[in-house]
Enzyme design. Sequence first.
Site, short mmCIF file in Angstrom:
data_model
loop_
_atom_site.label_atom_id
_atom_site.label_comp_id
_atom_site.label_asym_id
_atom_site.label_seq_id
_atom_site.Cartn_x
_atom_site.Cartn_y
_atom_site.Cartn_z
N GLY A 15 -20.10 -12.65 -15.05
CA GLY A 15 -19.19 -12.93 -13.92
C GLY A 15 -18.87 -14.41 -13.80
O GLY A 15 -19.77 -15.25 -13.82
N ALA A 16 -17.58 -14.70 -13.68
CA ALA A 16 -17.13 -16.10 -13.54
C ALA A 16 -16.60 -16.35 -12.14
O ALA A 16 -15.53 -16.89 -11.94
CB ALA A 16 -16.06 -16.43 -14.59
N TYR A 18 -17.88 -17.87 -8.14
CA TYR A 18 -18.46 -19.16 -7.73
C TYR A 18 -19.84 -19.36 -8.35
O TYR A 18 -20.15 -20.42 -8.88
CB TYR A 18 -18.56 -19.23 -6.20
N LYS A 43 -14.15 -10.57 -16.85
CA LYS A 43 -13.04 -9.64 -17.08
C LYS A 43 -11.74 -10.36 -17.40
O LYS A 43 -10.92 -9.90 -18.17
CB LYS A 43 -12.89 -8.78 -15.81
N GLU A 176 -8.67 -14.77 8.77
CA GLU A 176 -7.93 -15.75 7.98
C GLU A 176 -6.61 -15.16 7.47
O GLU A 176 -5.58 -15.84 7.45
CB GLU A 176 -8.78 -16.28 6.82
N ALA A 320 -19.32 -18.12 -0.42
CA ALA A 320 -19.16 -18.98 -1.60
C ALA A 320 -20.15 -20.13 -1.55
O ALA A 320 -20.74 -20.51 -2.57
CB ALA A 320 -17.73 -19.51 -1.65
#
Length: 405
Positions: A15-16, A18, A43, A176, A320
């Site tokens: 996983g890329a 945070y 992915k 948000e 994050a």
Amino acid sequence: MEVMNVKKPNILILGAGYGGMITASRLTKELSANDANITLVNKHDYHYQTTWLHEPAAGTLSPEKTRMEIKSVLDLSRIKFVKDEVVEIKREEKKVLLKNGELEYDYLVVGLGSEPETFGVPGVHEFAFSKWTVNGAREVKEHIEYMFAKYNNTPEEERDQLLNFIVAGAGFTGIEFIGELSERVPELCSHYDIPKEKVKMYVIEAAPSALPGFDPELVEYAMNLLESRGVEFKINCPIKEVTEEGVILASGDEIKAATVVWATGVRGSSIIEKSGFEAMRGRIKVEPDLRAPGHDDIFIIGDCALLINEEINRPYPPTAQIAMQMADTCAQNLKALLKGGSLKTFKPDIKGTVASLGGKQAIGVVGSRKLFGASANFMKKMIDNRYLFLLGGPGLVMKKGKNPL
């Protein structure tokens, strides 16, 4: 004299997000090329800012601004990047199955992120927008604009619900997003020649308050501001079902809308449970050093990790900020395992929490200070830029950063 070839250990990062990106970045600084083979699997060949996606979803920021190519941020001469999808973690065999092959590991870092939590409400996947990804944000934006474009070409008796927008969930993501949308609505109305009063925006929350756990004074400020832009809040009001025509509430009432955005929170990646880990809503209760219980070779970081705040006996929220801090500790602990040294215990250092409300408005708590309006908005942009700085230095801030003024 015969020189023995010592096999370098394989560190595999899944996983890329945070957590994965900061772990990979830190490891290239903490370890030399001779210490380990480092592989990152993701992915996509890009990393994106999940915490910014409410902006492109509402159409107030280009999706390109939220994403960056992995090769432009990480040193791929030091890290091998594999673009593939993780299918399952085979813990006994120390392998990870991918869609297009498999990889072996000596040490594994699981940072696979999150998936939408539906709480078992039927119709979410079929009729609501729930994917907080770059492409998911693009889809929401295109759909919103299409509803406005369609309005004046639709017979009067059929057009009412076209400009009804429901946001399910009044947590950070929901607030948000509605902040950005409510800020953009006047511009959309002007562009498509639609009276502003034809647009109806609802935020529906099952809990007894919006932004649960946030300072009540700040919550009141946010709600008053959003109500002044035409947002209607329905608090303490669970959704029973999402349908093609809107939502049905637990009370039996129906609210019709052509757009339902699902933002009720997240659960950890489904790969966690598929791989046989003991988990709660896809999250593993990690050891103090961030390893999975019973696994000296597997670290869990980010949204897949469950960490209890002992002071209030509740889990820390999957943010994050915490994922990045976990990544830092994880990288240091991997270095300790490889080169000797004691493993660090992870304790989050919450520097502050800020929620944007669209335009130049935000609310936040930094240290013991409450921030409202423009000063909170300035702080939000600075926090966003700080992450870019930590990941890629001043060059990345110049390229992707936000102007805080």
